[in-house]
Design an enzyme around this catalytic site. Structure first.
Site, PDB file in Angstrom:
ATOM      1  N   HIS A 178      -2.966  16.383 -17.218  1.00 40.62           N
ATOM      2  CA  HIS A 178      -3.199  16.005 -18.611  1.00 40.62           C
ATOM      3  C   HIS A 178      -3.474  14.497 -18.660  1.00 40.62           C
ATOM      4  O   HIS A 178      -2.944  13.730 -17.846  1.00 40.62           O
ATOM      5  CB  HIS A 178      -1.980  16.318 -19.486  1.00 40.62           C
ATOM      6  CG  HIS A 178      -1.964  17.725 -20.000  1.00 40.62           C
ATOM      7  ND1 HIS A 178      -0.814  18.369 -20.401  1.00 40.62           N
ATOM      8  CD2 HIS A 178      -2.983  18.617 -20.190  1.00 40.62           C
ATOM      9  CE1 HIS A 178      -1.118  19.595 -20.822  1.00 40.62           C
ATOM     10  NE2 HIS A 178      -2.425  19.768 -20.700  1.00 40.62           N
ATOM     11  N   HIS A 210       3.566  24.642 -17.811  1.00 38.61           N
ATOM     12  CA  HIS A 210       2.926  23.666 -18.697  1.00 38.61           C
ATOM     13  C   HIS A 210       1.414  23.724 -18.468  1.00 38.61           C
ATOM     14  O   HIS A 210       0.861  22.936 -17.682  1.00 38.61           O
ATOM     15  CB  HIS A 210       3.468  22.265 -18.370  1.00 38.61           C
ATOM     16  CG  HIS A 210       3.016  21.201 -19.319  1.00 38.61           C
ATOM     17  ND1 HIS A 210       3.566  21.034 -20.576  1.00 38.61           N
ATOM     18  CD2 HIS A 210       2.060  20.250 -19.205  1.00 38.61           C
ATOM     19  CE1 HIS A 210       2.971  20.017 -21.178  1.00 38.61           C
ATOM     20  NE2 HIS A 210       2.035  19.536 -20.371  1.00 38.61           N
ATOM     21  N   HIS A 233       0.877  16.586 -13.305  1.00 36.83           N
ATOM     22  CA  HIS A 233      -0.074  17.577 -13.824  1.00 36.83           C
ATOM     23  C   HIS A 233      -1.268  16.850 -14.425  1.00 36.83           C
ATOM     24  O   HIS A 233      -1.213  15.648 -14.688  1.00 36.83           O
ATOM     25  CB  HIS A 233       0.591  18.523 -14.826  1.00 36.83           C
ATOM     26  CG  HIS A 233       1.048  17.879 -16.096  1.00 36.83           C
ATOM     27  ND1 HIS A 233       2.125  17.015 -16.161  1.00 36.83           N
ATOM     28  CD2 HIS A 233       0.568  17.967 -17.369  1.00 36.83           C
ATOM     29  CE1 HIS A 233       2.288  16.621 -17.407  1.00 36.83           C
ATOM     30  NE2 HIS A 233       1.358  17.168 -18.172  1.00 36.83           N
ATOM     31  N   ASP A 237      -2.428  12.086 -20.407  1.00 38.33           N
ATOM     32  CA  ASP A 237      -1.300  11.146 -20.486  1.00 38.33           C
ATOM     33  C   ASP A 237      -0.503  11.088 -19.186  1.00 38.33           C
ATOM     34  O   ASP A 237       0.502  10.368 -19.116  1.00 38.33           O
ATOM     35  CB  ASP A 237      -0.390  11.463 -21.684  1.00 38.33           C
ATOM     36  CG  ASP A 237       0.229  12.847 -21.642  1.00 38.33           C
ATOM     37  OD1 ASP A 237      -0.488  13.820 -21.327  1.00 38.33           O
ATOM     38  OD2 ASP A 237       1.435  12.980 -21.929  1.00 38.33           O
ATOM     39  N   HIS A 238      -0.977  11.804 -18.152  1.00 33.33           N
ATOM     40  CA  HIS A 238      -0.319  11.762 -16.838  1.00 33.33           C
ATOM     41  C   HIS A 238      -1.259  11.346 -15.714  1.00 33.33           C
ATOM     42  O   HIS A 238      -0.801  10.812 -14.706  1.00 33.33           O
ATOM     43  CB  HIS A 238       0.338  13.110 -16.529  1.00 33.33           C
ATOM     44  CG  HIS A 238       1.438  13.423 -17.487  1.00 33.33           C
ATOM     45  ND1 HIS A 238       2.773  13.237 -17.199  1.00 33.33           N
ATOM     46  CD2 HIS A 238       1.390  13.849 -18.778  1.00 33.33           C
ATOM     47  CE1 HIS A 238       3.502  13.547 -18.266  1.00 33.33           C
ATOM     48  NE2 HIS A 238       2.684  13.924 -19.241  1.00 33.33           N
TER      49      HIS A 238
HETATM   50 ZN    ZN Z   1       2.704  14.561 -21.251  1.00 35.85          ZN
HETATM   51 ZN    ZN Z   2       1.303  17.540 -20.323  1.00 35.38          ZN
END
Ligand code: ZN
Ligand code: ZN
Length: 252
Positions: A71, A151, A69, A73-74
């Site tokens: 975000h 999410h 996804h 941090d990904h």
């Molecule tokens: Zn995350």
């Molecule tokens: Zn996330």
């Protein structure tokens, strides 16, 4: 690379932390090495270039990044991975496979962080493949199946399942518990499950308590927990599953 002698598939958690550096851990970055192709990543958080190098893994070998996804941090490490390839004279193509919208978001993050970088000519191609939820397709020699999870992140968030080297690796990404997760995990050699908190409810994230409550529905041979917050790390002595740390490797 010693493929003929090594295990069919090695999964290394270069980054096993949450978005906030809890426990001093790097953000999500899971390295998958198979005899059948060059290594791939599951997620590439903003800290991933450092995480790979800290784990002794060559970022220039990575042929594809599967993004759960959008975000930071990904997927926030992709501009750094791509620019590292540019400055190390990489020539082999890099495939980025992620949710619908990945192409536009990748261009946007590259332009925000390094203006002019999105459109520049390089020695290697960056190919974007957008994975429609509920489909299975071949990407960079790997069979990938995706499910939409729960999410919110601007584009449909995905759980992913990779089939490579005769092994199946299932990954929840970040999500609240959904009824599809048993299908994601079904019969897999490894389920990589987010366990953000121990039992404290956090919207749109899995808890250790959720994985424990649904353990009987998760039929993977093995479960490893990752994406750990400070709350989860504080309960390490009560955890009922294997827990990743940065550099932790699993052979399948
Ligand atoms: Zn995350
Ligand atoms: Zn996330």
């Amino acid at each position: 690379m010693g493929e003929s002698a090594g295990p069919p598939v090695t999964v290394t958690f270069a980054g096993s932390g949450d978005a906030f550096g809890s426990g001093g851990r790097f953000q999500a970055c899971i390295h998958v090495r198979s005899r059948e192709h060059a290594p791939v990543l599951l997620d590439c958080g903003a800290t991933s270039l450092a995480a790979l190098k800290a784990a002794g893994l060559d970022p220039g070998e990575v042929c594809a990044v599967f993004v759960s996804h959008l975000h930071g941090d990904h997927f926030g490490g992709l501009p750094f991975l791509i620019l590292d390839g540019q400055f190390t004279r990489r020539t082999s193509p890099l495939t980025v496979a992620g949710p619908p919208g990945t192409g536009a978001r990748l261009r946007a993050v590259m332009e925000v962080l390094f203006p002019g970088s999105a459109g520049i000519a390089r020695r290697f191609d960056v190919r974007v493949v957008e994975l429609a939820p509920g489909t299975t397709q071949a990407v960079a020699g790997i069979t990938v199946t995706s499910w939409e999870v729960d999410h919110p992140s601007g584009c449909p968030p995905l759980a992913l399942r990779l089939e490579t080297g005769g092994k199946a690796i299932a990954y929840t990404g970040d999500t609240a518990w959904t009824g599809d997760l048993p299908a994601v995990a079904a019969g897999a050699d490894l389920l990589i499950a987010e366990a953000y908190s121990f039992d404290k409810p956090v919207p749109y994230h899995l808890r250790h308590a959720d994985i424990a409550a649904h353990r009987g529905e998760l039929t993977s041979r093995r479960i490893v927990l990752t994406h750990l917050s400070a709350d989860m790390l504080a309960h390490a002595d009560q955890v009922e599953f294997d827990v990743a740390h940065d550099g932790f490797a699993v052979t399948l």
